[in-house]
Design a protein around this motif. Structure first.
Motif, PDB file in Angstrom:
ATOM      1  N   LYS A 130       5.011   2.972   0.080  1.00  0.00           N
ATOM      2  CA  LYS A 130       3.693   3.260  -0.470  1.00  0.00           C
ATOM      3  C   LYS A 130       3.504   2.509  -1.782  1.00  0.00           C
ATOM      4  O   LYS A 130       4.470   2.306  -2.536  1.00  0.00           O
ATOM      5  CB  LYS A 130       3.511   4.765  -0.730  1.00  0.00           C
ATOM      6  CG  LYS A 130       3.440   5.634   0.514  1.00  0.00           C
ATOM      7  CD  LYS A 130       3.271   7.109   0.149  1.00  0.00           C
ATOM      8  CE  LYS A 130       3.235   7.992   1.392  1.00  0.00           C
ATOM      9  NZ  LYS A 130       2.004   7.774   2.180  1.00  0.00           N
ATOM     10  N   LEU A 131       2.261   2.135  -2.043  1.00  0.00           N
ATOM     11  CA  LEU A 131       1.858   1.581  -3.337  1.00  0.00           C
ATOM     12  C   LEU A 131       0.739   2.478  -3.852  1.00  0.00           C
ATOM     13  O   LEU A 131      -0.375   2.451  -3.330  1.00  0.00           O
ATOM     14  CB  LEU A 131       1.383   0.135  -3.193  1.00  0.00           C
ATOM     15  CG  LEU A 131       0.745  -0.500  -4.440  1.00  0.00           C
ATOM     16  CD1 LEU A 131       1.705  -0.490  -5.626  1.00  0.00           C
ATOM     17  CD2 LEU A 131       0.294  -1.934  -4.127  1.00  0.00           C
ATOM     18  N   ILE A 132       1.059   3.293  -4.851  1.00  0.00           N
ATOM     19  CA  ILE A 132       0.119   4.299  -5.345  1.00  0.00           C
ATOM     20  C   ILE A 132      -0.471   3.855  -6.672  1.00  0.00           C
ATOM     21  O   ILE A 132       0.263   3.611  -7.637  1.00  0.00           O
ATOM     22  CB  ILE A 132       0.816   5.666  -5.509  1.00  0.00           C
ATOM     23  CG1 ILE A 132       1.450   6.109  -4.187  1.00  0.00           C
ATOM     24  CG2 ILE A 132      -0.161   6.709  -6.024  1.00  0.00           C
ATOM     25  CD1 ILE A 132       2.318   7.349  -4.299  1.00  0.00           C
ATOM     26  N   LEU A 133      -1.792   3.745  -6.708  1.00  0.00           N
ATOM     27  CA  LEU A 133      -2.513   3.379  -7.920  1.00  0.00           C
ATOM     28  C   LEU A 133      -3.480   4.502  -8.303  1.00  0.00           C
ATOM     29  O   LEU A 133      -3.794   5.372  -7.492  1.00  0.00           O
ATOM     30  CB  LEU A 133      -3.292   2.072  -7.732  1.00  0.00           C
ATOM     31  CG  LEU A 133      -2.467   0.816  -7.478  1.00  0.00           C
ATOM     32  CD1 LEU A 133      -2.251   0.596  -5.993  1.00  0.00           C
ATOM     33  CD2 LEU A 133      -3.145  -0.409  -8.097  1.00  0.00           C
ATOM     34  N   LYS A 134      -3.957   4.465  -9.530  1.00  0.00           N
ATOM     35  CA  LYS A 134      -4.877   5.486 -10.017  1.00  0.00           C
ATOM     36  C   LYS A 134      -6.231   5.360  -9.349  1.00  0.00           C
ATOM     37  O   LYS A 134      -6.817   4.273  -9.314  1.00  0.00           O
ATOM     38  CB  LYS A 134      -5.056   5.375 -11.533  1.00  0.00           C
ATOM     39  CG  LYS A 134      -4.162   6.285 -12.341  1.00  0.00           C
ATOM     40  CD  LYS A 134      -4.553   6.263 -13.805  1.00  0.00           C
ATOM     41  CE  LYS A 134      -3.744   7.291 -14.580  1.00  0.00           C
ATOM     42  NZ  LYS A 134      -4.116   7.289 -16.021  1.00  0.00           N
ATOM     43  N   GLY A 135      -6.734   6.492  -8.846  1.00  0.00           N
ATOM     44  CA  GLY A 135      -8.056   6.516  -8.232  1.00  0.00           C
ATOM     45  C   GLY A 135      -9.019   7.374  -9.027  1.00  0.00           C
ATOM     46  O   GLY A 135      -8.685   7.888 -10.102  1.00  0.00           O
TER      47      GLY A 135
END
Length: 261
Positions: free
Chosen positions: A199-204
């Motif tokens: 997974k690549l989790i970025l701020k939403g």
């Protein structure tokens, strides 16, 4: 023996310049205690002590590197000591990872932050309009740099990443970068050798208003609730490795250029 010691001390006194301090009654003074990297004199502030306070989280919520320490931080980040420090962290993480027995169900994960943990922004921070963090942070200029997708890998990080994959870990990148730079982040990661991840989790939008600590705690908790086991967690900020579900073992790489709480 006494004669040898006498000649040793005599040699120090004879060769020591004005910056040197030697033993005084009941006290030990370091040689050149106020000289930083490359011999730059540090007036009024011991920059090595300042960096130690930053890395140990004793100094918090600071906004910029002291201007008197800009030279020192620059020499540290560009020199061999920073590389050696990062490689030592990677060595410790690899030793720990190899000691584990994975379940083999694809749920054992290692979390990596991105900036200053897997990708290095030193080319940006070395610029004259940034001065290794001695000038105030400019989000517009930094995001322009991120969009270029030219950040190199942090020393030791690729070696750790490759070892983890070979051992059967799944890798999760958890970054404070916003969703609008996802394509640039993916391109940059792949360009330097991080070719796969779980997974690549970025701020939403749902993360607006959260501190870095709260945001990363929230996202890690979501991973745990989805059945993942966080066996390792690497970051350059204390907010990367503190908080809820921070992992069985955490590893911090050095970063005296900025603070994110």
């Amino acid at each position: 023996m006494r004669l040898v010691v006498f000649f040793f001390l005599a040699t120090i006194v004879a060769t020591c310049n004005a910056d040197c301090h030697i033993f005084q009654e009941g006290q030990i003074y370091l040689l050149r205690p106020r000289a930083g990297a490359a011999g730059h004199r540090l007036e009024g502030l011991d920059c090595l002590s300042w960096r130690l306070a930053v890395e140990t989280n004793n100094l918090q919520s600071w906004r910029t590197v002291p201007m008197s320490c800009e030279n020192y931080i620059g020499h540290y980040m560009l020199g061999k000591q920073y590389r050696h420090d990062c490689e030592l962290v990677a060595d410790a993480a690899i030793k720990y990872a190899k000691s584990l027995k994975l379940a083999g169900d694809g749920k054992d994960i290692w979390i990596f932050d991105i900036d200053e943990t897997t990708l290095s922004n030193i080319p940006y921070y070395a610029r004259s309009d940034v001065l290794f963090g001695a000038l105030p942070y400019n989000s517009t200029r930094f995001n322009e740099w991120v969009a270029e997708a030219k950040a190199p890998a942090v020393p030791g990080a690729l070696r750790l990443y490759g070892t983890l994959l070979s051992l059967g870990f799944k890798v999760v990148f958890l970054t404070g970068s916003r969703e609008h730079v996802r394509e640039a982040r993916m391109a940059n990661l792949k360009a330097v050798g991080y070719h796969t991840w779980e997974k690549l989790i970025l701020k939403g939008d749902a993360d607006k208003g959260l501190t870095a600590l709260a945001y990363k705690s929230k996202r890690r908790t979501e991973l745990v609730n989805a059945g993942y086991r966080i066996l390792g967690n690497s970051g350059d900020q204390w907010s990367d490795i503190l908080g809820d579900n921070n992992g069985n073992r955490t590893f911090k790489v050095p970063d005296p250029m900025y603070y994110i709480g």
